[in-house]
Write a protein that holds these residues in place. Structure first.
Motif, PDB file in Angstrom:
ATOM      1  N   GLY A  28     -69.682-100.182  36.372  1.00  0.00           N
ATOM      2  CA  GLY A  28     -69.806-100.293  37.831  1.00  0.00           C
ATOM      3  C   GLY A  28     -68.905 -99.334  38.582  1.00  0.00           C
ATOM      4  O   GLY A  28     -69.045 -99.170  39.797  1.00  0.00           O
ATOM      5  N   THR A  29     -67.964 -98.717  37.866  1.00  0.00           N
ATOM      6  CA  THR A  29     -67.005 -97.798  38.493  1.00  0.00           C
ATOM      7  C   THR A  29     -66.935 -96.537  37.617  1.00  0.00           C
ATOM      8  O   THR A  29     -65.942 -96.296  36.944  1.00  0.00           O
ATOM      9  N   LEU A  30     -67.989 -95.779  37.672  1.00  0.00           N
ATOM     10  CA  LEU A  30     -68.192 -94.654  36.752  1.00  0.00           C
ATOM     11  C   LEU A  30     -67.029 -93.651  36.758  1.00  0.00           C
ATOM     12  O   LEU A  30     -66.585 -93.200  35.702  1.00  0.00           O
ATOM     13  N   GLY A  31     -66.536 -93.278  37.949  1.00  0.00           N
ATOM     14  CA  GLY A  31     -65.412 -92.328  38.053  1.00  0.00           C
ATOM     15  C   GLY A  31     -65.701 -91.062  37.279  1.00  0.00           C
ATOM     16  O   GLY A  31     -66.763 -90.450  37.426  1.00  0.00           O
ATOM     17  N   GLY A  32     -64.781 -90.691  36.374  1.00  0.00           N
ATOM     18  CA  GLY A  32     -64.975 -89.492  35.560  1.00  0.00           C
ATOM     19  C   GLY A  32     -65.812 -89.768  34.318  1.00  0.00           C
ATOM     20  O   GLY A  32     -65.972 -88.883  33.471  1.00  0.00           O
ATOM     21  N   GLY A  33     -66.306 -90.993  34.175  1.00  0.00           N
ATOM     22  CA  GLY A  33     -67.186 -91.327  33.047  1.00  0.00           C
ATOM     23  C   GLY A  33     -66.434 -91.660  31.769  1.00  0.00           C
ATOM     24  O   GLY A  33     -67.033 -91.724  30.699  1.00  0.00           O
ATOM     25  N   ARG A  77     -74.205 -95.726  44.344  1.00  0.00           N
ATOM     26  CA  ARG A  77     -74.248 -96.900  45.233  1.00  0.00           C
ATOM     27  C   ARG A  77     -72.965 -97.708  45.072  1.00  0.00           C
ATOM     28  O   ARG A  77     -72.113 -97.379  44.251  1.00  0.00           O
ATOM     29  N   ASN A  78     -72.884 -98.794  45.840  1.00  0.00           N
ATOM     30  CA  ASN A  78     -71.763 -99.723  45.728  1.00  0.00           C
ATOM     31  C   ASN A  78     -72.091-100.736  44.621  1.00  0.00           C
ATOM     32  O   ASN A  78     -73.209-101.253  44.584  1.00  0.00           O
ATOM     33  N   PHE A  79     -71.118-101.037  43.763  1.00  0.00           N
ATOM     34  CA  PHE A  79     -71.439-101.958  42.658  1.00  0.00           C
ATOM     35  C   PHE A  79     -71.760-103.369  43.142  1.00  0.00           C
ATOM     36  O   PHE A  79     -72.291-104.183  42.396  1.00  0.00           O
ATOM     37  N   LEU A  99     -65.774-103.057  34.930  1.00  0.00           N
ATOM     38  CA  LEU A  99     -65.351-102.625  36.267  1.00  0.00           C
ATOM     39  C   LEU A  99     -63.892-102.200  36.152  1.00  0.00           C
ATOM     40  O   LEU A  99     -63.049-103.006  35.725  1.00  0.00           O
ATOM     41  N   ASP A 100     -63.630-100.954  36.514  1.00  0.00           N
ATOM     42  CA  ASP A 100     -62.269-100.403  36.445  1.00  0.00           C
ATOM     43  C   ASP A 100     -61.925-100.065  37.904  1.00  0.00           C
ATOM     44  O   ASP A 100     -62.247 -98.982  38.392  1.00  0.00           O
ATOM     45  N   LEU A 101     -61.323-101.048  38.591  1.00  0.00           N
ATOM     46  CA  LEU A 101     -61.297-101.018  40.064  1.00  0.00           C
ATOM     47  C   LEU A 101     -60.373 -99.947  40.657  1.00  0.00           C
ATOM     48  O   LEU A 101     -59.557 -99.345  39.955  1.00  0.00           O
ATOM     49  N   GLY A 102     -60.527 -99.758  41.955  1.00  0.00           N
ATOM     50  CA  GLY A 102     -59.626 -98.868  42.688  1.00  0.00           C
ATOM     51  C   GLY A 102     -60.099 -97.433  42.720  1.00  0.00           C
ATOM     52  O   GLY A 102     -61.295 -97.156  42.621  1.00  0.00           O
ATOM     53  N   VAL A 103     -59.129 -96.522  42.865  1.00  0.00           N
ATOM     54  CA  VAL A 103     -59.469 -95.103  42.979  1.00  0.00           C
ATOM     55  C   VAL A 103     -59.140 -94.367  41.679  1.00  0.00           C
ATOM     56  O   VAL A 103     -58.314 -94.827  40.893  1.00  0.00           O
ATOM     57  N   SER A 218     -63.096-107.737  50.027  1.00  0.00           N
ATOM     58  CA  SER A 218     -64.063-108.720  50.533  1.00  0.00           C
ATOM     59  C   SER A 218     -65.319-108.796  49.662  1.00  0.00           C
ATOM     60  O   SER A 218     -65.972-109.823  49.610  1.00  0.00           O
ATOM     61  N   ILE A 219     -65.647-107.721  48.964  1.00  0.00           N
ATOM     62  CA  ILE A 219     -66.868-107.739  48.145  1.00  0.00           C
ATOM     63  C   ILE A 219     -66.618-108.250  46.722  1.00  0.00           C
ATOM     64  O   ILE A 219     -67.557-108.553  45.999  1.00  0.00           O
ATOM     65  N   LEU A 220     -65.323-108.311  46.335  1.00  0.00           N
ATOM     66  CA  LEU A 220     -65.032-108.432  44.899  1.00  0.00           C
ATOM     67  C   LEU A 220     -65.470-109.755  44.261  1.00  0.00           C
ATOM     68  O   LEU A 220     -66.096-109.757  43.198  1.00  0.00           O
TER      69      LEU A 220
HETATM   70  C1  LIG Z   1     -60.453 -96.070  38.478  1.00  0.00           C
HETATM   71  S1  LIG Z   1     -61.866 -95.109  38.838  1.00  0.00           S
HETATM   72  C2  LIG Z   1     -62.875 -95.301  37.415  1.00  0.00           C
HETATM   73  C3  LIG Z   1     -62.548 -94.361  36.308  1.00  0.00           C
HETATM   74  C4  LIG Z   1     -63.457 -94.462  35.097  1.00  0.00           C
HETATM   75  N1  LIG Z   1     -63.455 -95.779  34.524  1.00  0.00           N
HETATM   76  C5  LIG Z   1     -63.058 -93.449  34.046  1.00  0.00           C
HETATM   77  O1  LIG Z   1     -62.506 -93.846  33.023  1.00  0.00           O
HETATM   78  O2  LIG Z   1     -63.287 -92.253  34.255  1.00  0.00           O
HETATM   79  C6  LIG Z   1     -62.704 -96.096  39.992  1.00  0.00           C
HETATM   80  C7  LIG Z   1     -64.000 -95.507  40.498  1.00  0.00           C
HETATM   81  O3  LIG Z   1     -64.744 -96.580  41.051  1.00  0.00           O
HETATM   82  C8  LIG Z   1     -65.329 -96.181  42.252  1.00  0.00           C
HETATM   83  N2  LIG Z   1     -65.482 -97.420  43.034  1.00  0.00           N
HETATM   84  C9  LIG Z   1     -64.513 -98.227  43.518  1.00  0.00           C
HETATM   85  N3  LIG Z   1     -65.056 -99.263  44.157  1.00  0.00           N
HETATM   86  C10 LIG Z   1     -66.404 -99.130  44.055  1.00  0.00           C
HETATM   87  C11 LIG Z   1     -67.518 -99.909  44.505  1.00  0.00           C
HETATM   88  N4  LIG Z   1     -67.336-101.039  45.190  1.00  0.00           N
HETATM   89  N5  LIG Z   1     -68.746 -99.482  44.186  1.00  0.00           N
HETATM   90  C12 LIG Z   1     -68.938 -98.343  43.469  1.00  0.00           C
HETATM   91  N6  LIG Z   1     -67.933 -97.555  43.050  1.00  0.00           N
HETATM   92  C13 LIG Z   1     -66.680 -97.948  43.332  1.00  0.00           C
HETATM   93  C14 LIG Z   1     -64.390 -95.172  42.854  1.00  0.00           C
HETATM   94  O4  LIG Z   1     -65.087 -94.288  43.711  1.00  0.00           O
HETATM   95  C15 LIG Z   1     -63.846 -94.477  41.608  1.00  0.00           C
HETATM   96  O5  LIG Z   1     -64.584 -93.319  41.294  1.00  0.00           O
END
Ligand SMILES: C[S@@+](CC[C@H](N)C(=O)[O-])C[C@H]1O[C@@H](n2cnc3c(N)ncnc32)[C@H](O)[C@@H]1O
Length: 310
Positions: A28-33, A77-79, A99-103, A218-220
């Motif tokens: 749900g939080t793809l980031g750098g994949g 999209r938003n997870f 889900l790996d939350l945050g930035v 609020s969404i978590l």
């Molecule tokens: C900590 S990073 C993830 C890193 C990833 N797990 C990795 O190992 O490369 C968090 C990612 O989640 C995204 N993110 C945070 N909240 C989100 C949400 N509600 N819906 C979708 N993406 C979200 C952010 O934009 C960010 O790219």
């Protein structure tokens, strides 16, 4: 700019998913994949849906995961929309999710995004660059009481009221435009002796504004419950949090889902009909090893909570 991010609790979270042949997993939080890459590498038949609200993360992850071809679907999209995303992809239930939350470090280190008190940039902090509300809007339009509340609730900042008052005073002269202008206001508001404790003086206020801009908390709770609802029986959910506010929400959502009948004890039979939906696998959160803490300072506050669908 290159997408640099070291995945946190990588093996612990992917191990928890028990990846199976032909299984469908959601990151749900793809980031750098990073987590997605590890999931896909564990089994040649596994498929992955990667979601991120940041289009730059989607682009970087698509490139990194391109070696896995059509086993990957990336969704910008938003997870919290997990249920409709799966419905649109004609997927009924999934075998696991992370889900790996945050930035990401990429978002923090990319000066132009305005997330960091270490880089001078226009106040922005949006994960989704199409979202309406920016850090600039919050800093320049929220009432003093609102600013105080978010700094206190989301940043656990004890100088909240004073910082809010200093912001109001500054913006009466002219709008607060940049991260460094905000840092200077925060530094001026916190008495010198207190500035020496608790890391960078702007850390907590920046976290609070970021949470407010992106509606992170609020969404978590509902999102965790929706992810649990999407799992097949035996499917696992692994959630990594980075501060106590997030962790409390995940812990509560798991506790609610793991609870069975809620009828008062004196009732002779159950009338609520409620059955537990999940089993909590990690009674205590999984924390980074000493090695990971040494290798990646960003893992310092990470906690992993694992649940299994009944
Ligand atoms: C900590 S990073 C993830 C890193 C990833 N797990 C990795 O190992 O490369 C968090 C990612 O989640 C995204 N993110 C945070 N909240 C989100 C949400 N509600 N819906 C979708 N993406 C979200 C952010 O934009 C960010 O790219």
């Amino acid at each position: 700019m290159e997408f640099k991010h070291i995945s946190v609790l990588l093996n612990e979270s992917v191990d928890a998913l028990n990846i199976t042949d032909g299984g469908t997993y959601v990151d749900g939080t793809l980031g750098g994949g990073g987590h997605s890459y590890e999931i896909l590498s564990r089994n040649n038949g596994a498929k992955l849906i990667g979601i991120d609200r940041d289009s730059e993360a989607i682009a970087a992850a698509k490139e990194r995961l391109s070696v896995y071809g059509d086993r990957v679907t990336a969704v910008n999209r938003n997870f919290c929309e997990i249920k409709s995303i799966l419905q649109e992809l004609n997927i009924d239930k999934i075998d696991g999710a992370v889900l790996d939350l945050g930035v990401s470090s990429y978002q923090l280190d990319n000066g132009g995004r305005g997330f960091s008190y270490m880089h001078d940039a226009r106040l922005d902090m949006r994960m989704d660059k199409n979202a309406e509300k920016t850090a600039y809007d919050i800093v320049n339009s929220y009432a003093c009481e609102e600013l105080t509340r978010i700094f206190y609730e989301y940043g656990e900042e004890k100088w909240s009221k004073r910082i809010a008052e200093f912001i109001i005073e500054a913006r009466e002269k002219r709008p607060v435009e940049t991260t460094f202008e905000l840092v200077d206001i925060i530094k001026a508001a916190i008495p010198k002796s207190a500035r020496l404790e608790g890391g960078h003086p702007a850390k907590r206020v920046f976290q609070a504004i970021r949470i407010e801009v992106n509606d992170e908390l609020s969404i978590l709770e509902n999102a965790v419950k929706d992810f649990a609802d999407c799992l097949k029986s035996g499917g696992r959910l692994a959630v990594i949090t980075f501060h106590s506010l997030e962790d409390r929400i995940v812990k509560k959502a798991y506790k609610d889902l793991a609870q069975g009948c809620t009828c008062p004890k004196e009732f002779p039979i159950c009338v609520c009909g409620r059955a537990p939906e999940i089993k909590i696998i990690s009674k205590k959160p999984v924390l980074p090893s000493q090695k990971e803490l040494g290798d990646n300072s960003r893992s310092k506050s990470a906690k992993l909570r694992i649940a299994e669908k009944l």
